[in-house]
Design a protein around this motif. Structure first.
Motif, short mmCIF file in Angstrom:
data_model
loop_
_atom_site.label_atom_id
_atom_site.label_comp_id
_atom_site.label_asym_id
_atom_site.label_seq_id
_atom_site.Cartn_x
_atom_site.Cartn_y
_atom_site.Cartn_z
N PRO A 77 1.02 -1.15 -0.07
CA PRO A 77 0.34 -0.84 -0.05
C PRO A 77 0.50 0.98 -0.15
O PRO A 77 0.75 2.66 -0.82
CB PRO A 77 -0.65 -0.09 1.43
N LYS A 78 1.93 1.33 1.09
CA LYS A 78 2.91 2.31 1.42
C LYS A 78 4.60 2.32 0.74
O LYS A 78 4.72 1.25 1.69
CB LYS A 78 2.65 3.19 1.74
N VAL A 79 4.59 3.00 0.18
CA VAL A 79 6.54 2.47 0.09
C VAL A 79 7.14 3.73 0.47
O VAL A 79 6.78 5.23 -0.09
CB VAL A 79 6.51 2.14 -1.87
N GLN A 85 4.20 3.76 -8.19
CA GLN A 85 5.03 4.08 -6.89
C GLN A 85 6.41 5.23 -7.04
O GLN A 85 6.87 5.06 -6.53
CB GLN A 85 5.25 2.37 -6.07
N PHE A 86 6.63 4.40 -7.97
CA PHE A 86 7.46 4.94 -8.63
C PHE A 86 7.25 6.03 -9.01
O PHE A 86 8.47 7.13 -8.19
CB PHE A 86 8.43 3.92 -10.11
N ASN A 87 6.75 6.51 -9.70
CA ASN A 87 6.29 8.24 -9.57
C ASN A 87 6.16 9.10 -8.19
O ASN A 87 7.12 10.52 -8.26
CB ASN A 87 5.17 8.55 -10.08
N LYS A 136 8.99 11.65 -6.65
CA LYS A 136 8.67 13.17 -6.03
C LYS A 136 9.33 12.68 -4.80
O LYS A 136 10.44 14.07 -4.26
CB LYS A 136 7.55 13.25 -5.89
N GLU A 137 9.57 12.06 -4.10
CA GLU A 137 10.41 12.66 -2.34
C GLU A 137 11.71 12.39 -2.97
O GLU A 137 12.53 12.84 -2.00
CB GLU A 137 9.65 10.76 -1.72
#
Length: 53
Positions: free
Chosen positions: A5-7, A36-38, A42-43
């Motif tokens: 759900p969250k990476v 998830q890659f996008n 961004k992070e």
């Protein structure tokens, strides 16, 4: 593809597959999907202090 759900930034590692580098999730070992890659990209840009265009 990874269905977690969250990476987070710290849960991503890079593996070599042939001549491609694939970002993978450390816990499940599968490659990140596009969303998830996008989010990771961004992070990463934010963490490094670059401005997005």
């Amino acid at each position: 593809m990874c269905n977690c759900p969250k990476v987070t930034f710290y849960e991503v590692e890079f593996k070599l597959s042939g001549l491609k580098v694939i970002p993978t999730h450390k816990n499940c070992g599968e490659g990140l999907n596009d969303d998830q890659f996008n989010s990771f990209e961004k992070e990463l840009v934010k963490y490094w202090g670059f401005e997005q265009k």
